[in-house]
Design a protein around this motif. Sequence first.
Motif, mmCIF file in Angstrom:
data_model
loop_
_atom_site.group_PDB
_atom_site.id
_atom_site.type_symbol
_atom_site.label_atom_id
_atom_site.label_comp_id
_atom_site.label_asym_id
_atom_site.label_seq_id
_atom_site.Cartn_x
_atom_site.Cartn_y
_atom_site.Cartn_z
ATOM 1 N N GLN A 93 1.871 -2.612 10.341
ATOM 2 C CA GLN A 93 3.044 -1.739 10.237
ATOM 3 C C GLN A 93 2.650 -0.294 9.896
ATOM 4 O O GLN A 93 3.146 0.305 8.939
ATOM 5 C CB GLN A 93 4.011 -2.267 9.180
ATOM 6 C CG GLN A 93 4.579 -3.645 9.485
ATOM 7 C CD GLN A 93 5.631 -3.609 10.582
ATOM 8 O OE1 GLN A 93 6.622 -2.906 10.484
ATOM 9 N NE2 GLN A 93 5.406 -4.376 11.631
ATOM 10 N N PRO A 94 1.741 0.301 10.669
ATOM 11 C CA PRO A 94 1.302 1.669 10.353
ATOM 12 C C PRO A 94 2.398 2.681 10.679
ATOM 13 O O PRO A 94 3.281 2.437 11.506
ATOM 14 C CB PRO A 94 0.103 1.872 11.286
ATOM 15 C CG PRO A 94 0.425 1.008 12.471
ATOM 16 C CD PRO A 94 1.119 -0.205 11.915
ATOM 17 N N ASP A 95 2.310 3.817 10.013
ATOM 18 C CA ASP A 95 3.207 4.931 10.332
ATOM 19 C C ASP A 95 2.646 5.755 11.483
ATOM 20 O O ASP A 95 3.408 6.310 12.278
ATOM 21 C CB ASP A 95 3.381 5.814 9.087
ATOM 22 C CG ASP A 95 4.025 5.041 7.956
ATOM 23 O OD1 ASP A 95 5.255 4.895 7.959
ATOM 24 O OD2 ASP A 95 3.282 4.567 7.072
ATOM 25 N N ARG A 96 1.323 5.836 11.551
ATOM 26 C CA ARG A 96 0.647 6.562 12.625
ATOM 27 C C ARG A 96 -0.536 5.732 13.092
ATOM 28 O O ARG A 96 -1.187 5.066 12.302
ATOM 29 C CB ARG A 96 0.155 7.939 12.147
ATOM 30 C CG ARG A 96 1.237 8.851 11.603
ATOM 31 C CD ARG A 96 0.661 10.212 11.213
ATOM 32 N NE ARG A 96 1.683 11.068 10.624
ATOM 33 C CZ ARG A 96 1.850 11.246 9.315
ATOM 34 N NH1 ARG A 96 1.036 10.639 8.456
ATOM 35 N NH2 ARG A 96 2.807 12.023 8.867
ATOM 36 N N ALA A 97 -0.820 5.807 14.394
ATOM 37 C CA ALA A 97 -1.999 5.132 14.960
ATOM 38 C C ALA A 97 -2.763 6.137 15.799
ATOM 39 O O ALA A 97 -2.166 6.924 16.537
ATOM 40 C CB ALA A 97 -1.588 3.931 15.803
ATOM 41 N N TYR A 98 -4.087 6.097 15.709
ATOM 42 C CA TYR A 98 -4.947 7.140 16.250
ATOM 43 C C TYR A 98 -5.823 6.583 17.372
ATOM 44 O O TYR A 98 -6.500 5.564 17.207
ATOM 45 C CB TYR A 98 -5.822 7.726 15.131
ATOM 46 C CG TYR A 98 -4.996 8.427 14.082
ATOM 47 C CD1 TYR A 98 -4.860 9.813 14.073
ATOM 48 C CD2 TYR A 98 -4.304 7.696 13.115
ATOM 49 C CE1 TYR A 98 -4.076 10.457 13.134
ATOM 50 C CE2 TYR A 98 -3.513 8.338 12.169
ATOM 51 C CZ TYR A 98 -3.404 9.712 12.190
ATOM 52 O OH TYR A 98 -2.606 10.349 11.265
ATOM 53 N N PHE A 99 -5.791 7.288 18.523
ATOM 54 C CA PHE A 99 -6.561 6.896 19.694
ATOM 55 C C PHE A 99 -7.245 8.129 20.269
ATOM 56 O O PHE A 99 -6.748 9.248 20.131
ATOM 57 C CB PHE A 99 -5.652 6.275 20.760
ATOM 58 C CG PHE A 99 -4.977 5.010 20.329
ATOM 59 C CD1 PHE A 99 -5.552 3.779 20.597
ATOM 60 C CD2 PHE A 99 -3.776 5.049 19.631
ATOM 61 C CE1 PHE A 99 -4.937 2.600 20.189
ATOM 62 C CE2 PHE A 99 -3.150 3.884 19.213
ATOM 63 C CZ PHE A 99 -3.735 2.651 19.491
ATOM 64 N N GLY A 100 -8.383 7.915 20.952
ATOM 65 C CA GLY A 100 -9.126 9.023 21.540
ATOM 66 C C GLY A 100 -8.690 9.303 22.965
ATOM 67 O O GLY A 100 -8.402 8.385 23.741
ATOM 68 N N GLN A 101 -8.683 10.580 23.339
ATOM 69 C CA GLN A 101 -8.278 10.980 24.680
ATOM 70 C C GLN A 101 -9.259 10.488 25.739
ATOM 71 O O GLN A 101 -8.897 10.375 26.915
ATOM 72 C CB GLN A 101 -8.151 12.507 24.753
ATOM 73 C CG GLN A 101 -7.795 13.066 26.125
ATOM 74 C CD GLN A 101 -6.490 12.518 26.670
ATOM 75 O OE1 GLN A 101 -5.503 12.462 25.947
ATOM 76 N NE2 GLN A 101 -6.476 12.128 27.933
ATOM 77 N N VAL B 1 0.835 -1.200 0.000
ATOM 78 C CA VAL B 1 0.000 0.000 0.000
ATOM 79 C C VAL B 1 0.869 1.249 0.000
ATOM 80 O O VAL B 1 2.054 1.222 0.362
ATOM 81 C CB VAL B 1 -0.945 0.026 1.225
ATOM 82 C CG1 VAL B 1 -1.946 -1.109 1.153
ATOM 83 C CG2 VAL B 1 -0.162 0.001 2.530
ATOM 84 N N GLU B 2 0.267 2.359 -0.394
ATOM 85 C CA GLU B 2 0.975 3.633 -0.376
ATOM 86 C C GLU B 2 1.186 4.097 1.061
ATOM 87 O O GLU B 2 0.318 3.949 1.910
ATOM 88 C CB GLU B 2 0.175 4.686 -1.148
ATOM 89 C CG GLU B 2 0.139 4.470 -2.642
ATOM 90 C CD GLU B 2 -0.520 5.641 -3.348
ATOM 91 O OE1 GLU B 2 0.182 6.563 -3.778
ATOM 92 O OE2 GLU B 2 -1.760 5.627 -3.430
ATOM 93 N N ARG B 3 2.332 4.667 1.302
ATOM 94 C CA ARG B 3 2.677 5.189 2.624
ATOM 95 C C ARG B 3 2.600 6.703 2.608
ATOM 96 O O ARG B 3 2.784 7.324 1.571
ATOM 97 C CB ARG B 3 4.086 4.722 3.000
ATOM 98 C CG ARG B 3 4.207 3.205 3.093
ATOM 99 C CD ARG B 3 4.419 2.773 4.501
ATOM 100 N NE ARG B 3 4.169 1.337 4.656
ATOM 101 C CZ ARG B 3 3.669 0.804 5.733
ATOM 102 N NH1 ARG B 3 3.330 1.561 6.761
ATOM 103 N NH2 ARG B 3 3.476 -0.490 5.828
ATOM 104 N N PRO B 4 2.379 7.327 3.792
ATOM 105 C CA PRO B 4 2.211 6.698 5.103
ATOM 106 C C PRO B 4 0.849 6.041 5.281
ATOM 107 O O PRO B 4 -0.124 6.401 4.626
ATOM 108 C CB PRO B 4 2.390 7.872 6.070
ATOM 109 C CG PRO B 4 1.959 9.071 5.291
ATOM 110 C CD PRO B 4 2.388 8.809 3.875
ATOM 111 N N VAL B 5 0.820 5.085 6.211
ATOM 112 C CA VAL B 5 -0.406 4.367 6.568
ATOM 113 C C VAL B 5 -0.867 4.851 7.938
ATOM 114 O O VAL B 5 -0.088 4.875 8.899
ATOM 115 C CB VAL B 5 -0.169 2.845 6.613
ATOM 116 C CG1 VAL B 5 -1.414 2.118 7.121
ATOM 117 C CG2 VAL B 5 0.222 2.325 5.234
ATOM 118 N N GLY B 6 -2.125 5.228 8.030
ATOM 119 C CA GLY B 6 -2.736 5.595 9.303
ATOM 120 C C GLY B 6 -3.679 4.497 9.764
ATOM 121 O O GLY B 6 -4.491 4.003 8.974
ATOM 122 N N LEU B 7 -3.559 4.109 11.027
ATOM 123 C CA LEU B 7 -4.366 3.024 11.582
ATOM 124 C C LEU B 7 -5.305 3.550 12.657
ATOM 125 O O LEU B 7 -4.883 4.287 13.555
ATOM 126 C CB LEU B 7 -3.451 1.952 12.202
ATOM 127 C CG LEU B 7 -4.143 0.859 13.032
ATOM 128 C CD1 LEU B 7 -5.064 0.013 12.163
ATOM 129 C CD2 LEU B 7 -3.109 -0.010 13.742
#
Length: 278
Positions: free
Chosen positions: A137-145, A17-23
């Motif tokens: 292998q994500p470049d960024r991973a997103y979580f809620g506060q 897949v194209e990078r960056p990958v966000g998860l």
Amino acid sequence: MRVIHTNQDMKDVCRSVERPVGLVPTMGALHEGHLALVRLAKQENRTLAATIFVNPAQFGPGEDLQKYPRDLEKDLDLLRNEGADLVYVPDVEEVYPPGFDSWVEVGGLGDKLEGAHRPGHFRGVATVVAKLFNLIQPDRAYFGQKDGQQTAIVRKMVKDLDFRVDVVVVPTVRNSDGLALSSRNVYLTQEQRRAAPVIYRALCASSRLWGDGGRNGDRLRAEVLATLRQEPVLDGIDYVSVADAETLEELEQVQGRAMVSVAVRLGNTRLIDNVILD
């Protein structure tokens, strides 16, 4: 949008897949809080991957694993509308195959607050997140506060185990009355739902006190408790914490970045929330 169900297929797809990958890892039952993470991940990355997996390893005995809200088709429609590229939807046996017995232990951070009331919870969270990081292998991973302790634990795990991923924490999304969005809000009766905004009011009371120069931890905790106790519908207060935002150590005096967090019970529903003093 590709919906993928096996580890091997997800590995194969993520190699090209194209990078960056966000998860964006989720347990489904998506709401606007999740979609805020999805939208930011879409904005900041070339490929957006989401996961939907109700993780049994983070539920304890007597918790709501069986009744946890599930609506896969609705979730997939929402992710498709937001432009998700990949959605990983594994079965439990795919994540925890027969004989699985390797776990990520999170140390002292996982023993406090939620961990004290839900033993083993963060071992389950950290293990499944580590597996997703290795798989995708994500470049960024997103979580809620809203899950403030979880974000601290994931950041610590990433640092300690040298994962090559940036953890992005997104501010809590709230209803107009202040109640933090949560998949478990659907459990609330009408009376409980009317009472639930007291949680945020109590947190805001501590923020105001801090803004007026209040730095004593006990005073800040007392301010939260006093507000919560004004609401008779509450069935219990599991904890009120004023802790260092990184170490989660309770503070006598707030001198740096701190997290004020609470867990309360409304009937059989347990809700958590927090605000950051910074």
